[in-house]
Design an enzyme around this catalytic site. Sequence first.
Site, short mmCIF file in Angstrom:
data_model
loop_
_atom_site.label_atom_id
_atom_site.label_comp_id
_atom_site.label_asym_id
_atom_site.label_seq_id
_atom_site.Cartn_x
_atom_site.Cartn_y
_atom_site.Cartn_z
N LYS A 260 0.85 -1.19 0.00
CA LYS A 260 0.00 0.00 0.00
C LYS A 260 0.88 1.23 0.00
O LYS A 260 2.04 1.18 0.44
CB LYS A 260 -0.89 0.01 1.26
P1 NAD Z 1 -13.30 7.78 -2.38
O1 NAD Z 1 -12.26 8.82 -2.23
O2 NAD Z 1 -13.93 7.55 -3.70
O3 NAD Z 1 -14.51 8.03 -1.33
C1 NAD Z 1 -14.28 8.19 0.03
C2 NAD Z 1 -15.59 8.59 0.68
O4 NAD Z 1 -15.41 8.66 2.10
C3 NAD Z 1 -16.08 9.98 0.24
O5 NAD Z 1 -17.48 9.96 0.08
C4 NAD Z 1 -15.68 10.86 1.43
O6 NAD Z 1 -16.51 11.99 1.55
C5 NAD Z 1 -15.93 9.89 2.57
N1 NAD Z 1 -15.22 10.29 3.78
C6 NAD Z 1 -13.93 10.67 3.91
N2 NAD Z 1 -13.67 11.01 5.19
C7 NAD Z 1 -14.82 10.80 5.88
C8 NAD Z 1 -15.19 10.97 7.23
N3 NAD Z 1 -14.33 11.39 8.14
N4 NAD Z 1 -16.48 10.67 7.59
C9 NAD Z 1 -17.37 10.24 6.67
N5 NAD Z 1 -17.07 10.06 5.38
C10 NAD Z 1 -15.81 10.35 4.99
O7 NAD Z 1 -12.64 6.44 -1.80
P2 NAD Z 1 -13.05 4.94 -2.09
O8 NAD Z 1 -12.21 4.45 -3.20
O9 NAD Z 1 -14.54 4.84 -2.17
O10 NAD Z 1 -12.53 4.23 -0.76
C11 NAD Z 1 -13.30 4.16 0.42
C12 NAD Z 1 -12.78 3.05 1.30
O11 NAD Z 1 -12.83 1.82 0.57
C13 NAD Z 1 -11.33 3.19 1.76
O12 NAD Z 1 -11.20 2.61 3.03
C14 NAD Z 1 -10.58 2.37 0.75
O13 NAD Z 1 -9.32 1.91 1.25
C15 NAD Z 1 -11.54 1.22 0.57
N6 NAD Z 1 -11.36 0.45 -0.66
C16 NAD Z 1 -11.40 1.05 -1.89
C17 NAD Z 1 -11.27 0.28 -3.02
C18 NAD Z 1 -11.38 0.86 -4.40
O14 NAD Z 1 -11.34 0.09 -5.37
N7 NAD Z 1 -11.55 2.16 -4.56
C19 NAD Z 1 -11.03 -1.09 -2.92
C20 NAD Z 1 -11.01 -1.69 -1.65
C21 NAD Z 1 -11.18 -0.88 -0.54
#
Ligand code: NAD
Length: 439
Positions: free
Chosen positions: A129
Amino acid sequence: MSAQQTALNDLSVLYKHTLPSYLHTDSLGPWNSYLQQIDRVAPYLGSLSRWIETLKRPKRILIVDVPIKMDDGTTSHFEGYRVQHNTARGPGKGGVRYHEDVTLSEVMALSAWMSIKNAAVNVPYGGAKGGIRVNPRKLSRSELERVTRRYTSEIGIIIGPNTDIPATDVNTDEQVMAWMMDTYSMNIGQITTGVVTGKPVSLGGSLGRREATGRGVFTVGCEAARRIGLNIKSARTAVQGFGNVGGIAAKLFVEAGAKVVAVQDHTGTLYKPSGIDAYALLEHVTEKGGVTGFAGAESIADDDFWGIESDILIPAALESQINEKNASRIRTKIVIEGANGPTTPIADDILRENNVLVIPDVVANAGGVTVSYFEWVQNFSNFFWTEDKINKRLECVMREAFSSVWQVAQENNVSIRTAAYIIACKRILLTCEMRGLYP
Ligand code: NAD
């Protein structure tokens, strides 16, 4: 606190890895949550447990300075990380996060969860990561490009299509992946599409990758619901994080007939018991950058989100969101962890005592890395599959992974998380044992 101090504090956390498991506290951060999860699985690993120390230490940590010229002519420095937790089963694989609060210990935990996740769904990768301590919303587009290119150059010594393959994560998108791929390719003098995944389709990205994590969350959600007799068509969902993962998952649940009764993101919290129009909210978020100001639901205090009654709760934002402070207030049947590490070990215990079924991150959000794997395979062969084929293969992997962890959980009377860790740790440690130690 200076960035250097943060790194030093983080390193002291690393060397506290032998922290006794009786020291149950949520305040020690994601790396210690991970260590506690590993301690919990150790008794189920039989003779392989003699290799478990391997999982408590990242294989390689790189801390880089990322200096860039700002648009106003000044120079700014950002701190970047790339952690390769384990590469016994294959190249490191895991996203890159841009966030002003990113720390080394957080990236260590995220890299370790990638090792477990990749093994749990049986894709041939280790775990890695990366992250940069930066708020991308405060950068212009050209500053963001320069940060990305300099960071890629700095970590270029350890990444590559056969060694470690970054991807998108919080606040990084297809454009960032395109810049990373281009920078790496320019530096080595050879187009190398397979060095990152989550690229735009026109640059070797895969159809279906953007939706893959949310789709996987939906697939395991349906599997879990079926097993506890919950009808998706009448299910009430609450979603924290309305980005790539939460937004897509919400849309798919609505398409299946479910209602989204609450949504929270970094700008605020919305509530509507009769169901929020997820499509209209997605448009609003694209336009305004957050859920705040959406007219189709009541705005409520952020902390009230955790007390809302639902059938399915999807934390899809950041780590440690469900913790000892709010876990006992949660009134839901299933928690599907879209985010990585959203539930602390203490909260996990509270939810289990309250009969809430938790589908852990290492299975629930593995759809993203699964289609990343498909993208990487397509890049090596330069032969691209249809979206339909990708979605079907994804569904197949997710259902199979869910079914295996469910069975192991029943057989050992453990949580789904511990069951996933049993399967994953056995796969990783068996590989460690067979490969042996060099020299
Ligand atoms: P993203 O940047 O597209 O979205 C993140 C979301 O979280 C946004 O809506 C943001 O407003 C919200 N957020 C941020 N801080 C916050 C807070 N303090 N309180 C409430 N909401 C908050 O990111 P993503 O790609 O959707 O990733 C979200 C999670 O999923 C992360 O933990 C990431 O590691 C995990 N993840 C993502 C993927 C992927 O393919 N994108 C894969 C596996 C896991």
